[in-house]
Motif scaffolding. Structure first.
Motif, PDB file in Angstrom:
ATOM      1  N   ASN A  22      -4.115 -51.892  25.573  1.00  0.00           N
ATOM      2  CA  ASN A  22      -4.359 -51.315  26.694  1.00  0.00           C
ATOM      3  C   ASN A  22      -4.387 -49.805  26.797  1.00  0.00           C
ATOM      4  O   ASN A  22      -5.167 -48.909  27.257  1.00  0.00           O
ATOM      5  N   GLN A  23      -3.419 -49.171  25.898  1.00  0.00           N
ATOM      6  CA  GLN A  23      -3.191 -47.926  25.729  1.00  0.00           C
ATOM      7  C   GLN A  23      -4.372 -47.114  24.837  1.00  0.00           C
ATOM      8  O   GLN A  23      -4.724 -46.042  25.117  1.00  0.00           O
ATOM      9  N   ASN A  24      -4.657 -47.783  23.807  1.00  0.00           N
ATOM     10  CA  ASN A  24      -5.880 -47.283  23.059  1.00  0.00           C
ATOM     11  C   ASN A  24      -6.631 -48.520  22.540  1.00  0.00           C
ATOM     12  O   ASN A  24      -6.577 -49.267  21.584  1.00  0.00           O
TER      13      ASN A  24
END
Length: 251
Positions: A84-86
């Protein structure tokens, strides 16, 4: 990123001229996987070190697995799944002779070209070469020996399966392969900056004793002439690309 912007600017006219004409003339360009007989490998052929490292969870989280494993002379490079972050994933580089690791989020992924940026340092890897650029200057360039996909099969490159590689060349802008079964029959060119592949039938090839050293492919008013010294791409007799052959080899 400044390096890639300057590179794209440098090649803008070239790529527009080449790719525009190629598209108009319906050349069958392929970003599909290709390989020569000598390049068909599975994960068993990748060095044991790369396999052992992958088994030790090189990715930044336990639930993230490598989707690409690159083997160069001095490094293993892994492209890990995103989160989700990257969402584009992670670039992980591990030296073969040192106990260290670099992990950087991937900022760009296009045609098997992966780019990761950490401050003034940019990391780029394709199935053909690994680049490390600092402040717009290339500080490391290494050829990729092999690439393995998540399913353990090799990511193909070069000549199509079942073909022989009669010659291969490297210029500033391109990797070029002359392919065929019994005789040379196709000209395959990969753009270094974007990993774009074009595949053209050879119009003619001239013998020089035992070896062949001149190949010609034509698409409409664009001609591609490759020798062991130079690459010329011309339209209506006018050069639009003229580059020295940096490396030349026969299989």
């Amino acid at each position: 990123m400044n390096f890639f912007k300057s590179e794209l600017t440098h090649f803008k006219a070239l790529e527009l001229a080449l790719m525009g004409s190629i598209l108009l003339c319906n050349i069958e360009s392929s970003t599909a996987e290709m390989t020569g007989n000598k390049q068909i490998k599975n994960i068993d052929n990748l060095s044991q070190g790369a396999v052992e490292i992958a088994q030790n969870k090189v990715c930044p989280a336990a639930n993230l697995l490598p989707i690409r494993t690159f083997d160069t002379e001095k490094y293993y490079v892994y492209v890990c799944k995103g989160d989700n972050q990257n969402p584009l994933g992670y670039y992980v580089r591990i030296p073969k002779n040192l106990d260290s690791k670099i992990t950087v989020p991937i900022s760009e992924n296009n045609r098997e070209t992966y780019v990761a940026i950490n401050g003034e340092v940019t990391y780029q890897i394709t199935p053909y070469e690994m680049l490390i650029v600092k402040s717009g200057r290339i500080i490391l360039r290494e050829k990729v020996v092999s690439v393995v996909k998540a399913n353990g099969q090799a990511l193909a490159k070069g000549c199509p399966q079942g073909n022989n590689t009669f010659a291969q060349a490297e210029t500033r802008s391109f990797f070029i392969y002359i392919c065929g079964v019994e005789n040379p029959s196709s000209y395959i060119s990969i753009t270094r900056t974007s990993n774009t592949i074009i595949n053209l039938p050879l119009q003619k090839w001239n013998q020089n004793g035992v070896k062949t050293n001149r190949y010609v492919a034509i698409n409409g008013d664009i001609s591609f002439v490759l020798t062991d010294k130079i690459l010329r791409v011309s339209r209506d007799g006018r050069n639009i690309v003229k580059e020295k052959v940096l490396q030349w080899g026969y299989q």
